[in-house]
Design an enzyme around this catalytic site. Structure first.
Site: not given
Length: 332
Positions: A12, A86
């Site tokens: 991200t 994640d």
């Protein structure tokens, strides 16, 4: 002046908007540029290692990252690695075991919002990571997020949206960044005077299974048929597994006879498992199941892959799990 290697892998923090959502696109130099003039007093060298969403970071990528770090440690005082959040805890755990006796700090970080976003947490996370990488005497793998420095084997992502995405599970953070600077919990830091060794052989045939009421024991036959060499089971509570009607205990005995190593931890995020408390747990221990005590699931999975990369002997694997290498486990 100290030298820092800034490795980027995507995630991200390096993502930009596309027609299909966020996609990693920014280079390491572009990431560094977002720090502006307020950079650490160090020579920072940038390198783009990967451009991946962390969902696509798998054991093959762990090995790639570990090998690059192993080559770099003689030339740098610290290494900062950006990574998607994640699967960051899995990668941090794997590197913690693969990079044995690290002589320098490897600080992993990321963000919940892309650096291109005006409210991104990424700038602060990178700055704090550089500050940690410049600390004299710091060694080992850590996750730096939301002004906390967490042992690589103790970090778990517990929130999907909030900026305090990670927590240090079952131990305090290794350090907190506040108005006083970086305050360390000295007893939690990794200490090793042994020679560095890259243990880059991993057994990828390891499965993580969350136990549910009524789970059919035949699932283990399928895993055996698929060639799995190790299984990590998230058991109930302190260490319960059912044996009425659906007899998991007998099935685990079969797994042991086939030479498959089985590690059991708790589904509960906090506190330790103890398979000696209940009848169900004691039956499991009798079949040679290896208790993971207070290890995170991510660390238990990574440690089993690493252990089976060293040996397939179940007793030797058990001994490795009974040893605390990087403060990944509190032995009782």
């Amino acid at each position: 002046m100290k030298k820092i290697l800034f490795l980027t892998t995507g995630g991200t923090i390096a993502s930009s908007e596309s027609e299909e959502g966020l996609v990693p696109s920014l280079t390491s130099s572009e990431l560094l540029g977002y720090l502006g003039t307020h950079q650490q007093e160090a020579l920072v060298e940038c390198e783009d290692l990967l451009h991946l969403d962390s969902s696509n970071v798998q054991p093959e990528e762990w090995i790639l990252i570990a090998r690059r770090i192993a080559k770099a440690i003689k030339d740098y005082d610290g290494i900062v690695v950006t990574h998607g959040t994640d699967t960051l805890a899995y990668t941090a755990s794997a590197l913690s075991f693969m990079l044995e006796n690290l002589p320098v700090p490897v600080i992993m970080t990321g963000s919940q919002l892309p650096l291109e976003h005006p409210l991104s947490d990424g700038v602060d996370n990178i700055r704090c990571s550089f500050a940690a990488a410049l600390q004299d005497g710091l060694k080992g793998v850590y996750v730096c997020f939301n002004r906390q420095l967490i042992l690589g084997t103790r970090a778990v992502k517990v929130r999907t949206m909030n900026l305090n995405a990670f927590e240090s599970v079952n131990v305090e953070p290794a350090a907190i960044l506040n108005a006083k600077g970086m305050e360390f919990h000295e007893d939690l830091l990794i200490r090793s005077k042994k020679e560095f060794h890259l243990a880059d052989t991993l057994c990828k045939k390891v499965f993580l299974l969350k136990l549910t009421p009524g789970l059919n024991p035949e699932i283990f036959d399928m895993l055996s048929y698929m060639g799995y060499k190790g299984i990590v089971i998230e058991a109930f509570g302190a260490g319960g597994m059912h044996f009425e009607r659906r007899d998991l205990v007998s099935k685990l005995e079969e797994m042991a006879k086939q030479g498959i190593s089985v590690v059991a931890c708790s589904q509960c995020l906090y506190e330790h498992s103890d398979f000696t408390i209940y009848q169900t747990g004691q039956k499991v221990l009798q079949q040679g199941v290896i208790p993971a005590w207070d290890m995170t699931s991510e660390a238990a999975l990574a440690k089993l892959m690493w252990a089976l990369g060293k040996t397939t002997d179940r007793e030797e694997v058990k001994k490795l799990f009974e040893t605390n290498f990087v403060n990944e486990i509190t032995l009782i």
